[in-house]
Write an enzyme that holds these catalytic residues in place. Sequence first.
Site, PDB file in Angstrom:
ATOM      1  N   GLY A  62       0.809  -1.221   0.000  1.00  0.00           N
ATOM      2  CA  GLY A  62       0.000   0.000   0.000  1.00  0.00           C
ATOM      3  C   GLY A  62       0.842   1.271   0.000  1.00  0.00           C
ATOM      4  N   GLU A 168     -10.401  -4.332   4.669  1.00  0.00           N
ATOM      5  CA  GLU A 168      -9.525  -4.564   5.833  1.00  0.00           C
ATOM      6  C   GLU A 168      -9.663  -3.488   6.910  1.00  0.00           C
ATOM      7  N   TYR A 170      -9.646  -0.166   6.508  1.00  0.00           N
ATOM      8  CA  TYR A 170      -8.955   1.103   6.263  1.00  0.00           C
ATOM      9  C   TYR A 170      -9.965   2.202   5.912  1.00  0.00           C
ATOM     10  N   ARG A 218     -10.664  -3.183  -4.180  1.00  0.00           N
ATOM     11  CA  ARG A 218     -10.675  -4.242  -3.158  1.00  0.00           C
ATOM     12  C   ARG A 218     -11.884  -3.994  -2.265  1.00  0.00           C
ATOM     13  N   HIS A 256      -8.806  -5.345  10.269  1.00  0.00           N
ATOM     14  CA  HIS A 256      -7.671  -5.710  11.133  1.00  0.00           C
ATOM     15  C   HIS A 256      -8.109  -5.903  12.581  1.00  0.00           C
ATOM     16  N   ARG A 292      -5.774 -17.782   2.010  1.00  0.00           N
ATOM     17  CA  ARG A 292      -5.396 -19.176   2.279  1.00  0.00           C
ATOM     18  C   ARG A 292      -5.530 -20.107   1.071  1.00  0.00           C
ATOM     19  N   ALA A 314      -0.847 -13.875  -1.915  1.00  0.00           N
ATOM     20  CA  ALA A 314       0.192 -12.899  -1.592  1.00  0.00           C
ATOM     21  C   ALA A 314       1.387 -13.642  -0.993  1.00  0.00           C
ATOM     22  N   GLN A 343       5.163 -15.601  10.491  1.00  0.00           N
ATOM     23  CA  GLN A 343       6.274 -15.288  11.383  1.00  0.00           C
ATOM     24  C   GLN A 343       7.306 -14.321  10.798  1.00  0.00           C
ATOM     25  N   CYS A 345       6.690 -12.590   7.737  1.00  0.00           N
ATOM     26  CA  CYS A 345       6.062 -11.569   6.873  1.00  0.00           C
ATOM     27  C   CYS A 345       5.251 -10.597   7.717  1.00  0.00           C
ATOM     28  N   ASP A 407      20.808 -38.213   9.972  1.00  0.00           N
ATOM     29  CA  ASP A 407      19.873 -37.981  11.077  1.00  0.00           C
ATOM     30  C   ASP A 407      19.660 -39.276  11.846  1.00  0.00           C
ATOM     31  N   LYS A 577       0.546 -12.198  30.711  1.00  0.00           N
ATOM     32  CA  LYS A 577      -0.317 -13.122  29.976  1.00  0.00           C
ATOM     33  C   LYS A 577       0.481 -14.292  29.392  1.00  0.00           C
ATOM     34  N   GLY A 664      18.977 -24.839  16.514  1.00  0.00           N
ATOM     35  CA  GLY A 664      18.807 -25.045  17.946  1.00  0.00           C
ATOM     36  C   GLY A 664      20.077 -25.498  18.622  1.00  0.00           C
ATOM     37  N   ALA A 673      11.729 -21.972  13.721  1.00  0.00           N
ATOM     38  CA  ALA A 673      12.145 -22.483  12.413  1.00  0.00           C
ATOM     39  C   ALA A 673      12.620 -21.354  11.508  1.00  0.00           C
TER      40      ALA A 673
HETATM   41  P1  FAD Z   1      15.571 -29.893  15.184  1.00  0.00           P
HETATM   42  O1  FAD Z   1      14.325 -29.673  14.452  1.00  0.00           O
HETATM   43  O2  FAD Z   1      15.484 -30.224  16.622  1.00  0.00           O
HETATM   44  O3  FAD Z   1      16.372 -31.042  14.417  1.00  0.00           O
HETATM   45  C1  FAD Z   1      17.552 -31.622  14.920  1.00  0.00           C
HETATM   46  C2  FAD Z   1      17.762 -32.971  14.265  1.00  0.00           C
HETATM   47  O4  FAD Z   1      19.043 -33.443  14.587  1.00  0.00           O
HETATM   48  C3  FAD Z   1      16.777 -34.030  14.714  1.00  0.00           C
HETATM   49  O5  FAD Z   1      16.129 -34.586  13.599  1.00  0.00           O
HETATM   50  C4  FAD Z   1      17.650 -35.059  15.439  1.00  0.00           C
HETATM   51  O6  FAD Z   1      17.188 -36.394  15.249  1.00  0.00           O
HETATM   52  C5  FAD Z   1      18.972 -34.843  14.751  1.00  0.00           C
HETATM   53  N1  FAD Z   1      20.150 -35.261  15.558  1.00  0.00           N
HETATM   54  C6  FAD Z   1      20.499 -34.849  16.793  1.00  0.00           C
HETATM   55  N2  FAD Z   1      21.682 -35.401  17.147  1.00  0.00           N
HETATM   56  C7  FAD Z   1      22.073 -36.175  16.115  1.00  0.00           C
HETATM   57  C8  FAD Z   1      23.233 -36.981  15.865  1.00  0.00           C
HETATM   58  N3  FAD Z   1      24.222 -37.104  16.728  1.00  0.00           N
HETATM   59  N4  FAD Z   1      23.288 -37.647  14.689  1.00  0.00           N
HETATM   60  C9  FAD Z   1      22.300 -37.541  13.763  1.00  0.00           C
HETATM   61  N5  FAD Z   1      21.216 -36.786  13.956  1.00  0.00           N
HETATM   62  C10 FAD Z   1      21.107 -36.097  15.103  1.00  0.00           C
HETATM   63  N6  FAD Z   1       8.873 -23.194  15.029  1.00  0.00           N
HETATM   64  C11 FAD Z   1       8.336 -22.214  14.337  1.00  0.00           C
HETATM   65  O7  FAD Z   1       9.063 -21.377  13.814  1.00  0.00           O
HETATM   66  N7  FAD Z   1       6.995 -22.095  14.172  1.00  0.00           N
HETATM   67  C12 FAD Z   1       6.143 -22.982  14.707  1.00  0.00           C
HETATM   68  O8  FAD Z   1       4.934 -22.848  14.553  1.00  0.00           O
HETATM   69  C13 FAD Z   1       6.674 -24.048  15.451  1.00  0.00           C
HETATM   70  N8  FAD Z   1       5.867 -24.958  16.003  1.00  0.00           N
HETATM   71  C14 FAD Z   1       6.416 -25.978  16.720  1.00  0.00           C
HETATM   72  C15 FAD Z   1       5.573 -26.908  17.284  1.00  0.00           C
HETATM   73  C16 FAD Z   1       6.091 -27.964  17.996  1.00  0.00           C
HETATM   74  C17 FAD Z   1       5.168 -28.950  18.626  1.00  0.00           C
HETATM   75  C18 FAD Z   1       7.501 -28.108  18.139  1.00  0.00           C
HETATM   76  C19 FAD Z   1       8.077 -29.266  18.910  1.00  0.00           C
HETATM   77  C20 FAD Z   1       8.335 -27.176  17.590  1.00  0.00           C
HETATM   78  C21 FAD Z   1       7.806 -26.091  16.875  1.00  0.00           C
HETATM   79  N9  FAD Z   1       8.615 -25.123  16.318  1.00  0.00           N
HETATM   80  C22 FAD Z   1       8.068 -24.111  15.593  1.00  0.00           C
HETATM   81  C23 FAD Z   1      10.057 -25.100  16.555  1.00  0.00           C
HETATM   82  C24 FAD Z   1      10.842 -25.603  15.359  1.00  0.00           C
HETATM   83  O9  FAD Z   1      10.368 -26.848  14.963  1.00  0.00           O
HETATM   84  C25 FAD Z   1      12.305 -25.630  15.736  1.00  0.00           C
HETATM   85  O10 FAD Z   1      12.735 -24.336  16.013  1.00  0.00           O
HETATM   86  C26 FAD Z   1      13.163 -26.199  14.621  1.00  0.00           C
HETATM   87  O11 FAD Z   1      12.762 -27.508  14.319  1.00  0.00           O
HETATM   88  C27 FAD Z   1      14.637 -26.214  15.023  1.00  0.00           C
HETATM   89  O12 FAD Z   1      15.351 -26.718  13.950  1.00  0.00           O
HETATM   90  P2  FAD Z   1      16.754 -27.441  14.100  1.00  0.00           P
HETATM   91  O13 FAD Z   1      17.074 -27.940  12.754  1.00  0.00           O
HETATM   92  O14 FAD Z   1      17.713 -26.528  14.760  1.00  0.00           O
HETATM   93  O15 FAD Z   1      16.537 -28.637  15.125  1.00  0.00           O
HETATM   94  P1  NAP Z   2       9.613 -21.431  25.416  1.00  0.00           P
HETATM   95  O1  NAP Z   2       8.813 -20.603  24.513  1.00  0.00           O
HETATM   96  O2  NAP Z   2      10.915 -20.923  25.910  1.00  0.00           O
HETATM   97  O3  NAP Z   2       8.690 -21.776  26.655  1.00  0.00           O
HETATM   98  C1  NAP Z   2       9.137 -22.527  27.744  1.00  0.00           C
HETATM   99  C2  NAP Z   2       8.080 -22.496  28.850  1.00  0.00           C
HETATM  100  O4  NAP Z   2       8.556 -23.276  29.918  1.00  0.00           O
HETATM  101  C3  NAP Z   2       7.807 -21.126  29.384  1.00  0.00           C
HETATM  102  O5  NAP Z   2       6.416 -20.988  29.545  1.00  0.00           O
HETATM  103  C4  NAP Z   2       8.533 -21.095  30.722  1.00  0.00           C
HETATM  104  O6  NAP Z   2       7.715 -20.330  31.565  1.00  0.00           O
HETATM  105  C5  NAP Z   2       8.574 -22.551  31.127  1.00  0.00           C
HETATM  106  N1  NAP Z   2       9.802 -22.910  31.834  1.00  0.00           N
HETATM  107  C6  NAP Z   2      11.091 -22.623  31.498  1.00  0.00           C
HETATM  108  N2  NAP Z   2      11.952 -23.138  32.385  1.00  0.00           N
HETATM  109  C7  NAP Z   2      11.205 -23.795  33.305  1.00  0.00           C
HETATM  110  C8  NAP Z   2      11.530 -24.520  34.492  1.00  0.00           C
HETATM  111  N3  NAP Z   2      12.791 -24.711  34.876  1.00  0.00           N
HETATM  112  N4  NAP Z   2      10.522 -25.024  35.208  1.00  0.00           N
HETATM  113  C9  NAP Z   2       9.237 -24.843  34.834  1.00  0.00           C
HETATM  114  N5  NAP Z   2       8.887 -24.154  33.737  1.00  0.00           N
HETATM  115  C10 NAP Z   2       9.862 -23.639  32.965  1.00  0.00           C
HETATM  116  O7  NAP Z   2       9.954 -22.817  24.742  1.00  0.00           O
HETATM  117  P2  NAP Z   2       9.043 -23.922  24.054  1.00  0.00           P
HETATM  118  O8  NAP Z   2       7.610 -23.753  24.348  1.00  0.00           O
HETATM  119  O9  NAP Z   2       9.703 -25.191  24.404  1.00  0.00           O
HETATM  120  O10 NAP Z   2       9.251 -23.659  22.535  1.00  0.00           O
HETATM  121  C11 NAP Z   2      10.531 -23.872  21.941  1.00  0.00           C
HETATM  122  C12 NAP Z   2      10.706 -22.976  20.763  1.00  0.00           C
HETATM  123  O11 NAP Z   2       9.865 -23.432  19.715  1.00  0.00           O
HETATM  124  C13 NAP Z   2      10.300 -21.569  21.104  1.00  0.00           C
HETATM  125  O12 NAP Z   2      11.424 -20.742  21.125  1.00  0.00           O
HETATM  126  C14 NAP Z   2       9.325 -21.189  20.053  1.00  0.00           C
HETATM  127  O13 NAP Z   2       9.757 -20.039  19.346  1.00  0.00           O
HETATM  128  C15 NAP Z   2       9.246 -22.350  19.095  1.00  0.00           C
HETATM  129  N6  NAP Z   2       7.838 -22.611  18.852  1.00  0.00           N
HETATM  130  C16 NAP Z   2       7.136 -21.686  18.185  1.00  0.00           C
HETATM  131  C17 NAP Z   2       5.809 -21.881  17.972  1.00  0.00           C
HETATM  132  C18 NAP Z   2       5.008 -20.864  17.215  1.00  0.00           C
HETATM  133  O14 NAP Z   2       3.815 -21.009  17.120  1.00  0.00           O
HETATM  134  N7  NAP Z   2       5.600 -19.857  16.665  1.00  0.00           N
HETATM  135  C19 NAP Z   2       5.179 -23.010  18.434  1.00  0.00           C
HETATM  136  C20 NAP Z   2       5.934 -23.940  19.135  1.00  0.00           C
HETATM  137  C21 NAP Z   2       7.261 -23.709  19.339  1.00  0.00           C
HETATM  138  P3  NAP Z   2       8.160 -19.830  32.988  1.00  0.00           P
HETATM  139  O15 NAP Z   2       9.651 -19.690  32.958  1.00  0.00           O
HETATM  140  O16 NAP Z   2       7.420 -18.569  33.181  1.00  0.00           O
HETATM  141  O17 NAP Z   2       7.682 -20.897  33.903  1.00  0.00           O
HETATM  142 FE1  SF4 Z   3       3.978 -17.795   4.405  1.00  0.00          FE
HETATM  143 FE2  SF4 Z   3       6.530 -17.274   4.664  1.00  0.00          FE
HETATM  144 FE3  SF4 Z   3       4.772 -15.562   5.668  1.00  0.00          FE
HETATM  145 FE4  SF4 Z   3       5.115 -17.934   6.836  1.00  0.00          FE
HETATM  146  S1  SF4 Z   3       6.597 -16.291   6.675  1.00  0.00           S
HETATM  147  S2  SF4 Z   3       3.176 -16.943   6.280  1.00  0.00           S
HETATM  148  S3  SF4 Z   3       5.544 -19.230   5.075  1.00  0.00           S
HETATM  149  S4  SF4 Z   3       5.060 -16.075   3.528  1.00  0.00           S
END
Ligand code: FAD
Ligand code: NAP
Ligand code: SF4
Length: 687
Positions: A62, A168, A170, A218, A256, A292, A314, A343, A345, A407, A577, A664, A673
């Site tokens: 816009g 939206e 506006y 629009r 919005h 979507r 988009a 996340q 965009c 892996d 919250k 990670g 991710a």
């Molecule tokens: P990982 O995804 O943890 O991958 C690490 C890999 O290394 C694994 O496959 C493991 O098997 C492998 N590995 C470890 N050690 C070894 C070894 N010695 N040899 C061979 N392989 C090994 N993120 C978002 O941005 N948006 C979301 O909406 C979102 N939702 C999530 C929902 C859930 C339920 C979960 C669990 C996570 C979510 N995340 C989300 C977080 C996101 O998935 C992680 O941030 C991302 O996967 C991290 O990527 P990574 O490659 O660093 O590690």
């Molecule tokens: P997180 O966002 O860091 O949340 C961890 C939670 O555990 C917090 O609520 C924290 O709250 C609690 N906690 C931490 N240490 C603790 C302890 N010692 N004892 C008890 N509670 C404790 O991590 P996550 O939920 O595991 O997610 C991992 C990553 O995945 C995040 O960084 C997130 O960005 C990503 N992810 C993203 C999405 C998404 O929709 N974008 C979805 C899933 C995951 P208190 O410390 O207040 O107790």
């Molecule tokens: Fe789609 Fe990428 Fe935006 Fe996620 S960040 S909504 S995958 S355009």
Amino acid sequence: MNPERYPHLFQPLDLGFTTLPNRLLMGSMHTGLEDRVWNYDKLTAYFVERARGQVGLMVTGGIAPNRRGSLAPLASKLTNRWEVLRHRKLTAAVHEAGGRICMQILHAGRYSYHPFSVAPSTIQAPINPFKPKALSASGVEKQIGDFVRCARLAQRAGYDGVEVMGSEGYFINQFLVPRTNHRSDEWGGSFENRMRVPVEIVKRTREAVGREFIIIYRLSMLDMLADGNSFEEVVRLGKAIEQAGATIINTGIGWHETRIPTIATSVPRAAFTWVTRKMRDEVSIPLVTTNRINMPETAEKVLADGDADMISMARPFLADPDWVVKARTGRVDEINTCIACNQACLDHVFENRKASCLVNPRAGRETELVIAPAAEAKKIAVVGAGPAGLAAATTAAQRGHKVTLFDADERIGGQFNMAKRIPGKEEFVETLRYFNRLIELHGVEVRLGTRVEQDELAAGGFDEIVIATGVLPRDPKIDGQDNPMVLSYLDVLKGDRPVGRRVAVIGAGGIGFDVSEFLLHENVPAEPDPDAVDVKRFFDEWGVDMDFESRGGVEGVKPDRPTPPRKIWMTQRSRGKPGAGLGKTTGWIHRTTLKNHGVEMLSNVSYDRIDDAGLHLVINSKDGSGEKRLLEVDNVVLCTGQVSENALYETLKARGQPVHLIGGAKLAAELDAKRAIDEGTRLAAVL
Ligand code: FAD
Ligand code: NAP
Ligand code: SF4
């Protein structure tokens, strides 16, 4: 090959004075690049890449017709001939690349994030701290004149047309409904008066730009506000806009400030095309549908079913600039699909950062993040096939390196294999399908079920070793956590361990929210299908009337929600919250969904112990006192954050190996991710 597979998508659209090559429109998206003159070369590169990708027509983010209507202080506007110059290079480059581009004219009205905003009436938006000034009648005339001037300047700048942003919530939308328009002059009161602003804008713009210039309007077709427009009013406006000279009508859904999701991942694919469909018998100019739609099969079906003449996408073009050319040439499995996470965009835009894309970190960075062939082919090991390792391995292989990806798991994807199981995150399967295809395409050698150790890596003769081993769950050290009723999120999401009817989820981060959502459903499939998400159930749950017999599609509509299978408590030690760290544009959806299903969220707690009776905790007060409480639950699920799994890196580094650390494994705090894929791609681009 594939025009035959998608006959409707690839049918040209004759607009009388020009013909669009296909039915795909790249909808308007603010990238943040349009706001500064020194970013126009980057903006040009971004559009040129998408024009080369053969999208039929693109619309810019816009651009305001005057300073008062701009989204924020110093945000983009087009009000004079000097500003025309920065657009000329852009339009010329797009045309050179075979594309077509319209400029969106957006007056934000009371959504302008600055103290000089103007609107039909002095009514502050619930999402803006600034109160607008009500326009005088001559002030309204001036805004209309500014729209027209802006369109003429866009024409001089070489655009193929303009899109008048009328949805939206506006400026234009604000005139259309009594909620934001309390005027008693000729611009308020009856619907005829309230719709005069958009009709005059389109009419006078057409007079000013001549016949052979695209005007897209629009139209807010479904406000999703209690006192929004009725369907009859939407139709009246649509007919008047056609009469006034618009070339195309695009669909706008929601404001919005609407508190019903419109584009988030949890919205089913093509959920809103029924709205456009209802308008089809009412106007004769082409109608564009939106929201979507992210894959060719879905888009083709929408057109084949007669819901619209054209598809607007988009974010899918942020995710993959070559979406159209891949669909056309039978390479659908190579499409990098938008997972609708917002996340990188929309969340960025709302945080005043430049937009990019979680699955495509090159989006908006086309001139900076270049994936060029490597000068020499190296032998590279990538350990970990989560998002970080996948991005690194496939990018490195694309550049010509010989890559081996290890892996420990039997499948690629890392934590995405858990994320995809969360109801509302089914789209994550597409990212895994995409990476699987890239692995094949670029010849990455994959060794699954292989927990690789330091000796094997050191003896492998690798020129570079990338450690992407991800994370381990954090040990919260709560008394009694070894009780068999205590599970980790891994047990629930990976192991399918049975979970009782009363559950305490410890931790209210992204994973705590996702696990709670998961537990609100029964029989969640291991391999979800994004096309199978139930549209009617979505609208029933959010209280939207698909017959559109109520104002705004929602007035007086009672949500119809099934009783959840479990009672859930979600707890955190911090004050404030729960889910404060969730996405800016999606956090409210997660919170509302859980609350709507009776999940109780407790903040500011201390954990005492876990035993057979349940979770013993203390709810602390501001004055320092605390109330002891027992949550009598069948299971406690630990979602207490994550720590890096980086042992391999440390030992290899100590042995002098050429080792790199990403995702990670590098830093678990606030890991998502977006960062994982970005780090993997950036590292592999320079190896
Ligand atoms: P990982 O995804 O943890 O991958 C690490 C890999 O290394 C694994 O496959 C493991 O098997 C492998 N590995 C470890 N050690 C070894 C070894 N010695 N040899 C061979 N392989 C090994 N993120 C978002 O941005 N948006 C979301 O909406 C979102 N939702 C999530 C929902 C859930 C339920 C979960 C669990 C996570 C979510 N995340 C989300 C977080 C996101 O998935 C992680 O941030 C991302 O996967 C991290 O990527 P990574 O490659 O660093 O590690
Ligand atoms: P997180 O966002 O860091 O949340 C961890 C939670 O555990 C917090 O609520 C924290 O709250 C609690 N906690 C931490 N240490 C603790 C302890 N010692 N004892 C008890 N509670 C404790 O991590 P996550 O939920 O595991 O997610 C991992 C990553 O995945 C995040 O960084 C997130 O960005 C990503 N992810 C993203 C999405 C998404 O929709 N974008 C979805 C899933 C995951 P208190 O410390 O207040 O107790
Ligand atoms: Fe789609 Fe990428 Fe935006 Fe996620 S960040 S909504 S995958 S355009």
